[in-house]
Write a protein that holds these residues in place. Structure first.
Motif, PDB file in Angstrom:
ATOM      1  N   CYS A  49       0.813  -1.172  -0.041  1.00 17.77           N
ATOM      2  CA  CYS A  49      -0.040  -0.099   0.047  1.00 17.77           C
ATOM      3  C   CYS A  49       0.739   1.288  -0.017  1.00 17.77           C
ATOM      4  CB  CYS A  49      -0.985   0.113   1.231  1.00 17.77           C
ATOM      5  SG  CYS A  49      -2.225  -1.270   1.279  1.00 17.77           S
TER       6      CYS A  49
ATOM      7  N   ASP B 102     -10.970  -3.472   4.741  1.00 17.45           N
ATOM      8  CA  ASP B 102     -10.475  -4.238   3.743  1.00 17.45           C
ATOM      9  C   ASP B 102      -9.062  -4.778   3.859  1.00 17.45           C
ATOM     10  OD1 ASP B 102      -9.344  -1.866   3.457  1.00 17.45           O
ATOM     11  OD2 ASP B 102      -9.584  -1.179   1.322  1.00 17.45           O
TER      12      ASP B 102
ATOM     13  N   THR C   7      -8.069  -8.857   3.563  1.00 16.08           N
ATOM     14  CA  THR C   7      -7.002  -8.933   2.305  1.00 16.08           C
ATOM     15  C   THR C   7      -5.751  -9.715   2.937  1.00 16.08           C
ATOM     16  OG1 THR C   7      -7.618  -7.001   1.138  1.00 16.08           O
ATOM     17  CG2 THR C   7      -5.450  -7.713   0.974  1.00 16.08           C
TER      18      THR C   7
ATOM     19  N   GLU D 196      -9.072 -13.668  -4.366  1.00 14.78           N
ATOM     20  CA  GLU D 196      -9.600 -12.377  -4.587  1.00 14.78           C
ATOM     21  C   GLU D 196      -9.585 -11.796  -3.352  1.00 14.78           C
ATOM     22  OE1 GLU D 196     -13.541 -12.054  -6.420  1.00 14.78           O
ATOM     23  OE2 GLU D 196     -13.451 -13.888  -7.490  1.00 14.78           O
TER      24      GLU D 196
ATOM     25  N   GLY E 172      -8.974  -1.903  -1.248  1.00 15.45           N
ATOM     26  CA  GLY E 172      -9.500  -0.998  -2.333  1.00 15.45           C
ATOM     27  C   GLY E 172     -11.021  -0.668  -2.063  1.00 15.45           C
TER      28      GLY E 172
ATOM     29  N   GLY F 148      -6.848  -0.554  -5.479  1.00 15.94           N
ATOM     30  CA  GLY F 148      -7.080  -2.131  -5.110  1.00 15.94           C
ATOM     31  C   GLY F 148      -6.012  -2.634  -6.172  1.00 15.94           C
ATOM     32  N   ALA F 149      -6.238  -2.463  -7.381  1.00 15.03           N
ATOM     33  CA  ALA F 149      -5.485  -3.325  -8.559  1.00 15.03           C
ATOM     34  C   ALA F 149      -3.984  -3.182  -8.526  1.00 15.03           C
ATOM     35  CB  ALA F 149      -6.098  -2.849  -9.807  1.00 15.03           C
ATOM     36  N   ARG F 150      -3.847  -1.765  -8.281  1.00 13.62           N
ATOM     37  CA  ARG F 150      -2.094  -1.697  -8.173  1.00 13.62           C
ATOM     38  C   ARG F 150      -1.701  -2.246  -6.950  1.00 13.62           C
ATOM     39  NH1 ARG F 150      -0.965   4.337 -10.634  1.00 13.62           N
ATOM     40  NH2 ARG F 150       1.058   3.379 -10.196  1.00 13.62           N
TER      41      ARG F 150
ATOM     42  N   VAL G 252      -2.744  -5.099  -5.730  1.00 19.94           N
ATOM     43  CA  VAL G 252      -2.491  -6.327  -5.748  1.00 19.94           C
ATOM     44  C   VAL G 252      -1.392  -6.806  -6.762  1.00 19.94           C
ATOM     45  CG1 VAL G 252      -3.771  -8.490  -7.137  1.00 19.94           C
ATOM     46  CG2 VAL G 252      -5.036  -6.801  -5.512  1.00 19.94           C
TER      47      VAL G 252
ATOM     48  N   SER H 101      -5.511 -11.565  -7.052  1.00 22.17           N
ATOM     49  CA  SER H 101      -6.344 -10.878  -8.022  1.00 22.17           C
ATOM     50  C   SER H 101      -7.293  -9.814  -7.258  1.00 22.17           C
ATOM     51  CB  SER H 101      -7.205 -11.596  -9.012  1.00 22.17           C
ATOM     52  OG  SER H 101      -8.094 -12.255  -8.212  1.00 22.17           O
ATOM     53  N   GLU H 102      -7.618  -8.726  -7.750  1.00 25.37           N
ATOM     54  CA  GLU H 102      -8.389  -7.654  -7.141  1.00 25.37           C
ATOM     55  C   GLU H 102      -9.806  -8.604  -7.206  1.00 25.37           C
ATOM     56  OE1 GLU H 102     -10.198  -3.294  -7.569  1.00 25.37           O
ATOM     57  OE2 GLU H 102      -9.069  -4.181  -9.160  1.00 25.37           O
TER      58      GLU H 102
ATOM     59  N   HIS I 138     -16.506  -5.828  -4.968  1.00 22.71           N
ATOM     60  CA  HIS I 138     -15.842  -5.344  -3.677  1.00 22.71           C
ATOM     61  C   HIS I 138     -16.935  -5.579  -2.603  1.00 22.71           C
ATOM     62  CE1 HIS I 138     -11.793  -4.228  -4.288  1.00 22.71           C
ATOM     63  NE2 HIS I 138     -12.111  -3.955  -5.496  1.00 22.71           N
TER      64      HIS I 138
END
Length: 466
Positions: free
Chosen positions: A58, A138, A142, A220, A224, A239-241, A243, A256-257, A261
């Motif tokens: 993060c 989150d 995660t 998953e 994010g 989130g995608a970045r 991951v 994966s994202e 959500h």
């Protein structure tokens, strides 16, 4: 804490808190320590590692997006790496039975990272900087899913493969070692010991396949989604970045994202699914371990078909007794895993609206199950399976003595006559062959050569068709 413990004063939005002077945690962690003195068990090491990996990822993304200045970001990244490496596990004192979102442990990570950074000369705030673009809702799930995926891939699957290969070796070694089959714990038609161990080999392989099949959902990650899945206070694409950064740092492309959500924070179905696969592995190992200790029972009043390695004295009162300790350990682990799964299923049903509030106990149970299964599978292979020896002569004797070997004669003398042969042989303690001869059944329909061919116990196993 003892009266001799030295304290410092920390502050949060609720006021002042006394914290042990050498602790890296701060006020919110200390409140949780005092609120939840329940089990004495904290987070699993795998989850602490995952929290470190996640916080570092993060910070990388926040830096790259220009949200966190480079100096603070590097301080967070370095501190988070120390946590991931296991250098500060003793700084995570909060009981697993805590707030259901894991907020206490998320703040524990934030505070420890901030303190490590401070010790290294950087000033970062637990919320404003370490927790930037994140919510406990989150980050904690995660970290849980990341820890579970990593533990399955790097710990459990290799251990199960090690066990599978050990069983496969025995299946090959004993391919033609014939024995009595058993159904309902009663004598049945012959099989080979290799066929039995081939079945065990496939059970383990199928368990591995089941675990692999859970990874797309387990992998998953809800990062994010922030508080309720909307992504409030997180930049677009965060989130995608994150991951992508986790995939880079762990080498695990099963991450994966989250596809949705809201599902990823309101439910923990991925954990329920993998827990079910872990339970199935436990059930398989129980069957294998039970069969092996049955076959090793004795030495005089049991089956005596296998010799298990002698690992330790088995009794404090009966000299010379040796017990099947590894199969017993396997089945105890299995019992724990089945119990863990029951708790996970119950907890998985506790998703209320936008958040499941049983995440810490689900995380502990799933990660403990993975850890225990990985450890015991390795030990089972190394300290039991590899050292098994077959009592081949006894195995054949029992196979040839079984009344069930009359079965191939059904087509020659009929089912009812074959049943009469079996009962007479058992009653008179004679072989099936001798009883067939005594009953005058050798003649036009059944020659002695044909009788011998049909009563060949190894040919009954159809081993040449395998």
């Amino acid at each position: 804490m003892s009266e001799q413990t030295q304290y410092r004063i920390e502050r949060d939005t609720m006021g002042e808190v006394r914290v042990p002077v050498d602790a890296l945690w701060r006020a919110q962690t200390q409140r949780a320590v005092e609120n939840f003195p329940i089990s004495g068990r904290g987070l699993e090491r795998a989850q602490i590692r995952a929290l470190g990996l996640l916080k570092g990822a993060c910070a990388v993304v926040n830096r790259d997006l220009g949200l966190l200045d480079a100096e603070k970001a590097e301080a967070v990244i370095a501190a988070a790496a120390e946590i991931a490496e296991g250098r500060h596990d003793d700084q995570f004192p909060i009981d697993v039975f805590q707030t259901g979102s894991g907020t206490s442990s998320n703040m524990n990570a934030n505070e420890v990272i901030a303190s490590i950074a401070a010790n290294n000369g950087a000033t970062v705030h637990p919320n404003d900087h370490v927790n930037m673009s994140q919510s406990s809702n989150d980050t904690f799930p995660t970290a849980t899913h990341l820890a579970a995926v990593e533990a399955v891939i790097k710990d459990l699957l290799p251990a199960l493969e090690h066990l599978r290969l050990a069983l496969l070796d025995k299946s090959t070694e004993w391919r033609t070692v014939v024995k009595s089959g058993r159904t309902h714990l009663m004598d049945a038609v012959p099989v080979t010991l290799g066929q039995e161990f081939g079945g065990y080999t496939r059970q383990v392989a199928a368990g591995m396949e089941r675990l692999l099949a859970t990874l797309p959902r387990l992998g998953e990650l809800p990062i994010g989604g922030t508080a309720v899945g909307t992504g409030l206070n997180a930049p677009a694409g965060f989130g995608a970045r994150v991951v992508a950064e986790l995939v880079r740092t762990t080498g695990i492309d099963a991450l994966s994202e989250a596809e949705d959500h809201f599902e990823a924070q309101a439910a923990r179905d991925g954990l329920v699914e993998v827990s079910g696969a872990l339970r199935t592995v436990a059930v398989s190992l129980t069957k294998i371990a039970n069969d092996i200790r049955w076959m090793g029972s004795g030495p005089l009043t049991g089956l005596g078909e296998l010799q298990l390695p002698d690992l330790q004295p088995g009794s404090s009162i009966m000299p010379g007794k040796v017990n099947p300790v590894l199969p017993e350990a396997v089945t105890q682990v299995a019992a724990q895993v089945v119990g863990n799964d029951a708790a996970v299923a119950f907890a998985g049903a506790g998703g209320h609206f936008e958040l499941n509030v049983y995440i810490p106990v689900m995380a502990r149970n799933v990660l403990e199950s993975i850890r225990l299964l990985a450890a015991v599978s390795q030990l089972f292979a190394d300290r039991c399976i590899h050292g098994l020896t077959a009592n081949a002569d006894r195995l054949r004797t029992l196979a040839e003595s079984s009344p069930s070997i009359v079965t191939p004669l059904n087509s020659a003398i009929g089912y009812e006559e074959a049943a009469a042969v079996a009962k007479q042989a058992l009653r008179e303690e004679k072989t099936i062959r001798q009883t067939v001869v005594d009953r005058g059944l050798v003649g036009e329909k059944l020659s002695e050569e044909e009788l011998d061919r049909r009563l060949d116990v190894l040919s009954m196993t159809n081993i040449d068709k395998d």
